[in-house]
Design a protein around this motif. Structure first.
Motif, PDB file in Angstrom:
ATOM      1  N   THR A 179       0.851  -1.179   0.000  1.00 45.52           N
ATOM      2  CA  THR A 179       0.000   0.000   0.000  1.00 45.52           C
ATOM      3  C   THR A 179       0.890   1.234   0.000  1.00 45.52           C
ATOM      4  N   LEU A 189      -2.667  -0.401 -10.177  1.00 43.06           N
ATOM      5  CA  LEU A 189      -2.345  -1.663  -9.520  1.00 43.06           C
ATOM      6  C   LEU A 189      -1.328  -2.415 -10.367  1.00 43.06           C
ATOM      7  N   TYR A 227      -0.665   0.510  -5.881  1.00 44.04           N
ATOM      8  CA  TYR A 227      -0.794  -0.714  -5.099  1.00 44.04           C
ATOM      9  C   TYR A 227      -0.078  -1.828  -5.854  1.00 44.04           C
ATOM     10  N   SER A 255      -9.295  -4.596  -6.612  1.00 40.87           N
ATOM     11  CA  SER A 255      -9.771  -3.436  -7.367  1.00 40.87           C
ATOM     12  C   SER A 255     -11.001  -2.817  -6.728  1.00 40.87           C
ATOM     13  N   TYR A 258     -10.043  -1.426  -2.898  1.00 42.17           N
ATOM     14  CA  TYR A 258      -9.185  -0.242  -2.815  1.00 42.17           C
ATOM     15  C   TYR A 258      -9.478   0.772  -3.923  1.00 42.17           C
ATOM     16  N   ILE A 260      -9.380   0.725  -7.227  1.00 38.72           N
ATOM     17  CA  ILE A 260      -8.290   0.808  -8.190  1.00 38.72           C
ATOM     18  C   ILE A 260      -8.793   1.395  -9.514  1.00 38.72           C
ATOM     19  N   ILE A 265      -4.176  -1.388 -14.660  1.00 41.27           N
ATOM     20  CA  ILE A 265      -3.803  -2.632 -13.983  1.00 41.27           C
ATOM     21  C   ILE A 265      -2.756  -3.322 -14.851  1.00 41.27           C
TER      22      ILE A 265
END
Length: 376
Positions: A179, A189, A227, A255, A258, A260, A265
């Motif tokens: 994090t 991410l 992340y 996802s 948090y 995202i 990604i």
């Protein structure tokens, strides 16, 4: 990290349980820490389920892990501390202070029958613990990933924690979660897949080899504005495609939890993880904004070319790799580049199999490239 740990965490339950009473009947939720039962006396209260989250009485669980607990009735704040960590929670507030850094929980602390309850997930957000929920026995087990030195030796500005996740394929998928400092919604991410030496049930294996998890743990890359999840392949699985669906479900869970940015990604990995990055990108091209496979292999076929024809790709291999031939990635990129102008490969002259992570992650700053790609 030693046995003296603090506890404030929540676990996603596999199925919504029925009403849980606070008496000590056969269906009462039980909790153990390092295989030792945590006692919930009548005066302390008992765990219960609300909104698919297990909540536990803070004082009972914290004392069961030898933590100091202080309640301020004026500010309605709870402080839990040991010699390394101080956590401050406000009743009804999802923002929690961890060593002076604000973090967000999915469910806030609450007061019930005069007792303070907290979501069990937050233990794993703050500490290097593995948490497992058994819906059949209604039992929560909390285990230190290591009882000596913690996997997490991070500055207070960011956190690297060990967690577990249940999928449709696996009852327990271990993974590391990074994090970043001052995390917000809509952050990118990065998904990292390890090589063969990381297989097993000990997340410490991921941070002992010279690759991204170690660089994150050692803070070599500084604060990374994304992340990062680093799942661990069980020892009884041959490769990442064996649990491809589980990785997809983990990505979806992270996802959503948090918030995202789904357009950012990315996927990377080395050796077996490099091959896994190729394979998962082919299986789920709709998920990833880009990939950076290292020292992996991929077959040239209509399926692989078609799946990756629109994805930014930066592959890395070493010319002296005797473990995984660099020819596989080189030939594939040569073919793919006929259809995909954003596919490229870096061949490190005289680079061996195990030289590649350091050359790519540290010298070529591939992490910045991963974060910078956006899915159209």
């Amino acid at each position: 990290m030693t046995k003296n740990k603090l506890l404030v965490l929540g676990v996603t339950v596999l199925s919504l349980l029925g009403s849980i009473c606070t008496t000590y009947a056969a269906d009462t939720i039980t909790v153990t820490y390092n295989s030792k039962a945590i006692q919930f006396t009548e005066s302390m209260g008992a765990p219960y389920v609300e909104s698919s989250r297990v909540l536990v009485p803070l004082r009972a669980v914290s004392e069961g892990m030898s933590k100091k607990v202080n309640w301020n009735a004026t500010t309605k704040k709870v402080t839990v501390s040991d010699n390394k960590t101080v956590i401050t929670l406000a009743i009804g507030n999802k923002i929690v202070s961890v060593n002076g850094v604000d973090k967000i929980t999915d469910v806030p602390a609450t007061v019930k029958d005069g007792r303070t309850y907290v979501p069990l997930r937050f233990v794993s957000e703050c500490l290097n613990t593995s948490v497992n929920w058994d819906a059949t026995t209604k039992h929560v087990s909390i285990t230190d990933i290591t009882t000596s030195d913690s996997v997490v030796n991070q500055p207070a500005t960011s956190m690297l924690i060990g967690k577990t996740f249940s999928t449709s394929e696996l009852s327990q998928l271990n993974y590391l979660l990074y994090t970043p400092n001052n995390a917000t919604a809509d952050m990118p991410l990065i998904v990292y897949l390890h090589g063969g030496s990381g297989k097993g049930n000990d997340l410490n294996l991921l941070t002992t080899t010279n690759s991204l998890p170690k660089y994150v743990k050692d803070n070599t890359l500084g604060n990374i504005p994304a992340y990062i999840i680093m799942p661990q392949l069980p020892s009884n699985k041959k490769g990442w495609t064996d649990i491809g669906l589980s990785i997809k479900e983990l990505i979806e869970y992270i996802s959503e939890t948090y918030e995202i940015d789904s357009s950012r990604i990315s996927l990377t990995g080395h050796s077996m993880g490099g091959t896994g990055a190729w394979e998962l990108a082919v299986a789920y091209p709709e998920i990833f904004s880009c990939i950076a496979p290292m020292s992996g292999s991929i077959i040239i076929s209509h399926t692989t070319i078609n799946a990756l024809s629109n994805m930014p790709i930066w592959a890395f291999v070493g010319s002296k790799d005797t473990i995984v031939s660099p020819k596989s990635s080189i030939q594939f990129i040569q073919k793919l580049s006929m259809y995909n102008a954003n596919a490229k490969i870096t061949v490190f002259d005289n680079g061996t199999h195990f030289d590649i992570p350091e050359l790519a992650y540290l010298e070529h700053d591939i992490v910045t490239w991963l974060i910078g790609q956006t899915k159209e």
